[in-house]
Design an enzyme around this catalytic site. Sequence first.
Site, PDB file in Angstrom:
ATOM      1  N   GLU A   1       0.815  -1.204   0.000  1.00 12.59           N
ATOM      2  CA  GLU A   1       0.000   0.000   0.000  1.00 12.59           C
ATOM      3  C   GLU A   1       0.853   1.260   0.000  1.00 12.59           C
ATOM      4  O   GLU A   1       0.387   2.350  -0.367  1.00 12.59           O
ATOM      5  CB  GLU A   1      -0.911  -0.019   1.230  1.00 12.59           C
ATOM      6  CG  GLU A   1      -2.146   0.819   1.124  1.00 12.59           C
ATOM      7  CD  GLU A   1      -3.243   0.324   2.044  1.00 12.59           C
ATOM      8  OE1 GLU A   1      -4.038   1.144   2.501  1.00 12.59           O
ATOM      9  OE2 GLU A   1      -3.309  -0.897   2.300  1.00 12.59           O
TER      10      GLU A   1
ATOM     11  N   ARG B   1       0.909   3.375  -3.193  1.00 11.56           N
ATOM     12  CA  ARG B   1      -0.139   4.392  -3.290  1.00 11.56           C
ATOM     13  C   ARG B   1       0.073   5.497  -2.267  1.00 11.56           C
ATOM     14  O   ARG B   1      -0.158   6.682  -2.551  1.00 11.56           O
ATOM     15  CB  ARG B   1      -1.514   3.753  -3.090  1.00 11.56           C
ATOM     16  CG  ARG B   1      -1.986   2.952  -4.296  1.00 11.56           C
ATOM     17  CD  ARG B   1      -3.257   2.165  -3.980  1.00 11.56           C
ATOM     18  NE  ARG B   1      -2.987   0.996  -3.171  1.00 11.56           N
ATOM     19  CZ  ARG B   1      -3.811   0.487  -2.262  1.00 11.56           C
ATOM     20  NH1 ARG B   1      -4.979   1.069  -2.030  1.00 11.56           N
ATOM     21  NH2 ARG B   1      -3.495  -0.598  -1.585  1.00 11.56           N
TER      22      ARG B   1
ATOM     23  N   ARG C   1      -9.339  -0.609   2.218  1.00  7.77           N
ATOM     24  CA  ARG C   1      -9.069  -1.727   1.312  1.00  7.77           C
ATOM     25  C   ARG C   1     -10.344  -2.372   0.761  1.00  7.77           C
ATOM     26  O   ARG C   1     -10.386  -2.768  -0.406  1.00  7.77           O
ATOM     27  CB  ARG C   1      -8.217  -2.783   2.030  1.00  7.77           C
ATOM     28  CG  ARG C   1      -6.796  -2.317   2.288  1.00  7.77           C
ATOM     29  CD  ARG C   1      -6.037  -3.305   3.143  1.00  7.77           C
ATOM     30  NE  ARG C   1      -4.633  -2.938   3.222  1.00  7.77           N
ATOM     31  CZ  ARG C   1      -3.728  -3.611   3.927  1.00  7.77           C
ATOM     32  NH1 ARG C   1      -4.106  -4.694   4.605  1.00  7.77           N
ATOM     33  NH2 ARG C   1      -2.477  -3.224   3.948  1.00  7.77           N
TER      34      ARG C   1
ATOM     35  N   HIS D   1      -6.226 -11.673   1.686  1.00  8.58           N
ATOM     36  CA  HIS D   1      -5.042 -11.155   2.372  1.00  8.58           C
ATOM     37  C   HIS D   1      -5.027 -11.391   3.880  1.00  8.58           C
ATOM     38  O   HIS D   1      -4.033 -11.849   4.421  1.00  8.58           O
ATOM     39  CB  HIS D   1      -4.905  -9.659   2.081  1.00  8.58           C
ATOM     40  CG  HIS D   1      -3.704  -9.026   2.700  1.00  8.58           C
ATOM     41  ND1 HIS D   1      -2.433  -9.533   2.534  1.00  8.58           N
ATOM     42  CD2 HIS D   1      -3.570  -7.932   3.488  1.00  8.58           C
ATOM     43  CE1 HIS D   1      -1.568  -8.781   3.185  1.00  8.58           C
ATOM     44  NE2 HIS D   1      -2.223  -7.812   3.789  1.00  8.58           N
ATOM     45  N   HIS D   2      -6.114 -11.061   4.569  1.00 11.72           N
ATOM     46  CA  HIS D   2      -6.078 -11.092   6.037  1.00 11.72           C
ATOM     47  C   HIS D   2      -7.404 -11.617   6.569  1.00 11.72           C
ATOM     48  O   HIS D   2      -8.470 -11.233   6.083  1.00 11.72           O
ATOM     49  CB  HIS D   2      -5.830  -9.683   6.580  1.00 11.72           C
ATOM     50  CG  HIS D   2      -5.499  -9.627   8.043  1.00 11.72           C
ATOM     51  ND1 HIS D   2      -4.206  -9.632   8.514  1.00 11.72           N
ATOM     52  CD2 HIS D   2      -6.293  -9.567   9.129  1.00 11.72           C
ATOM     53  CE1 HIS D   2      -4.214  -9.563   9.832  1.00 11.72           C
ATOM     54  NE2 HIS D   2      -5.456  -9.528  10.233  1.00 11.72           N
TER      55      HIS D   2
ATOM     56  N   ARG E   1      -9.524  -4.453   7.930  1.00 15.13           N
ATOM     57  CA  ARG E   1      -8.273  -4.045   8.577  1.00 15.13           C
ATOM     58  C   ARG E   1      -7.627  -2.897   7.803  1.00 15.13           C
ATOM     59  O   ARG E   1      -7.524  -2.937   6.581  1.00 15.13           O
ATOM     60  CB  ARG E   1      -7.294  -5.221   8.670  1.00 15.13           C
ATOM     61  CG  ARG E   1      -5.987  -4.825   9.355  1.00 15.13           C
ATOM     62  CD  ARG E   1      -5.079  -6.013   9.555  1.00 15.13           C
ATOM     63  NE  ARG E   1      -4.569  -6.565   8.315  1.00 15.13           N
ATOM     64  CZ  ARG E   1      -3.571  -6.032   7.604  1.00 15.13           C
ATOM     65  NH1 ARG E   1      -3.018  -4.885   7.966  1.00 15.13           N
ATOM     66  NH2 ARG E   1      -3.147  -6.628   6.508  1.00 15.13           N
TER      67      ARG E   1
END
Length: 511
Positions: free
Chosen positions: A316, A319, A340, A443-444, A483
């Site tokens: 991230e 960005r 996200r 991802h999480h 998250r």
Amino acid sequence: MKKKMFKGLIASLSIVFLLAGCGSGGKTATSSKESESKEKTAETSDVTSGASEQKYTDISELKDEYDVIIVGAGGAGMASAIEAKEAGMNPVIFEKMPYAGGNTLKSSAGMNASETKFQKEQGIEDSNDLFYEETLKGGNNTNDKELLRYFVDHSASAIDWLDGMGIRLNNLTVTGGMSEKRTHRPEDGSAVGEYLVAGLLRNIEEKEIPLFVDADVKEIKEKDGQVNGVKVVFQGKDKKNISSKAVIVTTGGFGANMDMVTENKPELKGYVSTNQEGSTGDGIKMIEKLGGATVDLDQIQIHPTVQQEKAFLITEAVRGEGAILVAQDGKRFFNELETRDKVSKAIIGLEDKYAYLVFDAGVRSRVKAIDFYDKQGFVKTGDTIEALAKEIDVPADQLKTTLDQWNENVKNKQDQEFGRTTGMDEDLSKGPFYAIKIAPGIHHTMGGVKINTNTEVMKKDGSTIKGLYAAGEVTGGLHGGNRIGGNADADIIIFGRQAGAQSAIFAKEQK
């Protein structure tokens, strides 16, 4: 005490990091790819075993009993072991993979913290209350507020704790959903994961904390309502019962277990996963068998910027340091630094269901991870905007118009079209120009076992399981429904430390 451990540690970490980043996490996405996953797993195991030979504690040094057993050698596990050792305990770490690090090795953006000394040195005005409010908003107001309050209020001290061990995170950037630069990175702007793991392992070695790899804990033992050890299998064959006064579970989430992912969120079937292959939910399952409660298991985050062929997350920070997202028509389509979940939804809503991260030489100089992405073949390059457009097959005139408009936005500090307000310190005007093709990936896992602020594992009736603690992605509640980037590393250090401290207090009471 001279241990046969950590030999060649730093040199081998780069190999392990590459394998963890490019290994089978994404290849476990569907059952049809099972054989390919097994081949890659074998290949990865062979290489990492060779690279880390005699790096960890030799099995001959195993004892029958320790004060505190830590299950899992990611960031949370190592932080808890160091804290327990500092409290006078004799801890041990068991890691089922052939190397330490877990998903922490793959972490890239940084570690969030507020009111830190590094923020103050750089004139960044921040507050724990603002950090709390923005994380709560980012989690769709479903976060466990007690955990979140503890989290933000102990974030600055976690940065200090790491700094005191030679792990300095003084390069600041911003991530989606945050209004201030509170994402702390290594001084050179490189990915935080490899640096953090290397620093924690160095301290594990210096403090002579035993760390056994290829040590797969299969069961947490309990007697008379109190945890008293674990059953562990070494190198897939030697089964042993190891006693302890307390157990800390830091086994990570279940993002690489697609059966478990789709059981809790069926719509994610077929997605690639950025998780290392050891993230299979083992700790959650073992704790459930003891009556431990779980929370938010259906809250599984997809990250918007994942390189699909190798299932590799693009940090991230790209960005955060100024990159934009463009669709196949060469136009921006959303605020790149929204949370996200929202950015992912916007990409999925595109006709082609993928986008390009577009940035310049300035962004590349500020985000060292891009050099690694380039070596992996992820990065397309053009000396001019028109040349880049040709490389990624988007309309050159439209891409130039988009970049010109963005640079005007940066100059005026105003993005009228999508309302972006952060990551606008520098424009995108320094050639060469670059692009990385991305789409969302698993991802999480925000859900997991339920803990209180002492990291004690809770039962459904609100009572605790005596002697059992948990920290990191194996737990649930802190992040709510989404998250924030940079909060995972903060989570593992803040609550890893707390688990080590609280387990030590409990263990002392048992002596």
